[in-house]
Design an enzyme around this catalytic site. Structure first.
Site, PDB file in Angstrom:
ATOM      1  N   GLU A 262      54.196  -6.021   3.384  1.00 43.46           N
ATOM      2  CA  GLU A 262      53.144  -6.845   2.296  1.00 43.46           C
ATOM      3  C   GLU A 262      54.639  -7.387   1.605  1.00 43.46           C
ATOM      4  O   GLU A 262      54.713  -6.380   1.118  1.00 43.46           O
ATOM      5  CB  GLU A 262      51.948  -6.263   1.697  1.00 43.46           C
ATOM      6  CG  GLU A 262      51.128  -6.203   2.404  1.00 43.46           C
ATOM      7  CD  GLU A 262      49.935  -5.979   1.642  1.00 43.46           C
ATOM      8  OE1 GLU A 262      50.399  -5.928  -0.040  1.00 43.46           O
ATOM      9  OE2 GLU A 262      48.825  -5.110   1.531  1.00 43.46           O
ATOM     10  N   GLU A 316      41.859 -14.672  -3.012  1.00 48.00           N
ATOM     11  CA  GLU A 316      41.053 -14.176  -2.297  1.00 48.00           C
ATOM     12  C   GLU A 316      39.801 -13.141  -3.933  1.00 48.00           C
ATOM     13  O   GLU A 316      40.291 -12.652  -4.476  1.00 48.00           O
ATOM     14  CB  GLU A 316      41.303 -12.232  -1.947  1.00 48.00           C
ATOM     15  CG  GLU A 316      41.864 -12.556  -0.457  1.00 48.00           C
ATOM     16  CD  GLU A 316      41.959 -11.356   0.237  1.00 48.00           C
ATOM     17  OE1 GLU A 316      41.781 -10.689  -0.194  1.00 48.00           O
ATOM     18  OE2 GLU A 316      43.659 -10.904  -0.571  1.00 48.00           O
ATOM     19  N   LYS A 319      37.929  -9.605  -5.134  1.00 48.50           N
ATOM     20  CA  LYS A 319      39.549  -8.726  -5.343  1.00 48.50           C
ATOM     21  C   LYS A 319      39.120  -8.354  -7.352  1.00 48.50           C
ATOM     22  O   LYS A 319      39.447  -9.360  -7.763  1.00 48.50           O
ATOM     23  CB  LYS A 319      40.860  -9.051  -5.220  1.00 48.50           C
ATOM     24  CG  LYS A 319      41.090  -9.569  -3.621  1.00 48.50           C
ATOM     25  CD  LYS A 319      42.893  -8.749  -3.383  1.00 48.50           C
ATOM     26  CE  LYS A 319      43.062  -8.146  -3.486  1.00 48.50           C
ATOM     27  NZ  LYS A 319      44.016  -7.653  -3.050  1.00 48.50           N
ATOM     28  N   GLU A 325      45.879 -10.560  -9.169  1.00 55.23           N
ATOM     29  CA  GLU A 325      44.985  -9.867  -7.795  1.00 55.23           C
ATOM     30  C   GLU A 325      44.055 -11.154  -6.846  1.00 55.23           C
ATOM     31  O   GLU A 325      44.422 -10.784  -5.650  1.00 55.23           O
ATOM     32  CB  GLU A 325      44.819  -8.998  -8.181  1.00 55.23           C
ATOM     33  CG  GLU A 325      45.218  -7.232  -8.387  1.00 55.23           C
ATOM     34  CD  GLU A 325      45.889  -6.633  -7.240  1.00 55.23           C
ATOM     35  OE1 GLU A 325      46.085  -7.185  -6.136  1.00 55.23           O
ATOM     36  OE2 GLU A 325      47.426  -5.887  -8.065  1.00 55.23           O
TER      37      GLU A 325
END
Length: 442
Positions: A262, A316, A319, A325
């Protein structure tokens, strides 16, 4: 005759450089993380088709959802699958459970799977889980078919390092030795990579000076000399990777390859999250892509790009935690880029959904809308989550994610047509060169 031979050699090396370009462009260094903690994602088949319009050839999943995995069948895209933290105890205690996991998730007819990651940042989950990690990996590895090329590893946070600045001082935390030493021995024995999550963004948050931002974004900067190695670093990504390389070398594992599981940069964040902007995200990702495609490698390991999975495919929205994030996505759910990345083939703007036929005046056809399945969520207090840790120098953890369910339909065309056409187009040049060369000697 001597002059002719010199000219011939110069021409030959020139042609080699021309031929090298399409092959270098098509080498597989770049992947992407496919997180699913959202309620508005396109069907997996649409995602697979979108990735076929890019130069991305690898996808990391955080689980083994068959609907998602099957969407990549026949695409030429390889997968890095995840066995969850919750699977570890069972896999460690039962070779039969490991064999069942392999049979269920790695059938012969499945898409190409390069690696299985057993857990995510396990060394910081809890001591009992960490002690079961290598037994789980060993059982899973033993359950693979004979002559399987699948690697078995686990993803680690940057805070496995006790020291990372300068990079040559890279060293693992001594308190992790009981779990880490058997892990490194397993990776060396099986030829599996050390998976790591370096995030220059979090390093910048700990030192938000303009010169640090330029260093993190692959922008022009004065460079940072490493007195221990005599090397100079011009970007944070290389510095973080080489700190891990130094730690592995110090343990005697120069043979263990590093894979970046990542890395990424958020394009939006809370007011107190410095640097989380579209402009900075674009600079980081496009700079990273250019750097990897250059084959420059790192100062400590030049000439070979490290395999890198960029975080993440989409934003996303479910999250928890800071706003950043939720905003790492390179692509929007409309199947277009969030910002230019240099990853799309032939300068396309993304994957535009097919236009429906014009309806008759007396009827109206509703627009088709993806309907993702229910998304089981993971919060920091649940198993399989990664506790947030504050950044410290180069040692900075990245955002975690979780798996979820989705729907899929049949995937489509092969992704390598662009490279194939470029490679084929070089054949007349090669043939012409050798024809001229023969004429020169006649």
């Amino acid at each position: 005759m001597t002059e002719r031979r010199e000219l011939l050699l110069l021409a030959f090396f020139g042609v080699l450089q021309l031929v090298r370009l399409p092959f270098a462009a098509s080498q597989s260094f770049i992947g992407i993380n496919y997180g699913e903690v959202a309620d508005n994602l396109p069907p997996p088949s649409s995602t697979a088709r979108l990735l076929q319009s890019t130069t991305i050839t690898k996808v990391r999943l955080y689980g083994t959802d068959p609907a998602i995995v099957s969407a990549f069948a026949g695409t030429g895209i390889s997968l890095l699958l995840g066995a969850t933290n919750g699977d570890i105890a069972n896999l460690a205690s039962s070779p039969a459970a490991a064999a069942a996991w392999v049979a269920a998730h790695l059938p012969a007819s499945s898409p190409a799977v390069s690696t299985v990651s057993v857990g995510n940042e396990v060394l910081f989950a809890d001591a009992s889980l960490a002690s079961q990690l290598v037994p789980a990996m060993q059982n899973l590895y033993d359950a693979l078919p004979p002559n399987s090329s699948v690697k078995v590893s686990t993803v680690n946070a940057m805070d496995v390092l006790a020291s990372s600045d300068p990079p040559s001082s890279g060293a693992f935390k001594p308190e992790l030795a009981a779990a880490l030493d058997p892990l490194l021995a397993f990776l060396s024995k099986t030829g599996s990579p050390f998976l790591i999550n370096p995030y220059p963004y979090f390093a910048y948050l700990s030192d938000p000076r303009p010169e640090t931002l330029a260093f993190c974004l692959f922008q022009p900067n004065a460079g940072r000399p490493d007195a221990g190695s005599g090397l100079t670093y011009t970007n944070m990504f290389d510095a973080q990777v080489d700190a891990v390389r130094a730690a592995l070398d110090a343990k005697g594992y120069k043979d263990v390859e590093i894979v970046v599981a990542e890395t990424g940069w958020p394009h939006k964040g809370d007011p107190d999250e410095a640097g989380a902007t579209v402009e900075n995200a674009r600079a980081f990702v496009s700079g990273l892509v250019s750097h990897l495609n250059s084959l420059a490698g790192t100062p400590r390991a030049p000439g070979k790009s490290v395999e890198t999975y960029i975080f993440a495919m989409y934003d996303e929205d479910l999250k928890p935690g800071k706003a950043s994030e939720r905003y790492f996505g390179l692509f929007q759910t409309s199947l277009t880029e969030t910002y230019p990345t240099g990853l799309l083939r032939n300068g396309t703007a993304g994957l535009i959904p097919a236009t429906a036929p014009t309806p008759a005046p007396t009827t109206s056809a509703p627009a088709l809308k993806p309907t993702p399945g229910q998304q089981p969520q993971v919060t920091p207090g649940q198993q399989d989550s990664t506790a947030a840790a504050g950044p410290s120098g180069l040692c900075t953890p990245g955002p975690g994610t979780a798996t979820s369910r989705g729907t899929t339909t049949t995937a489509c065309a092969h992704p390598n047509a662009a490279e194939s056409s470029r490679t084929t187009s070089m054949l007349p040049i090669i043939v012409g060169f050798w024809f001229i060369a023969l004429q020169m000697f006649i």
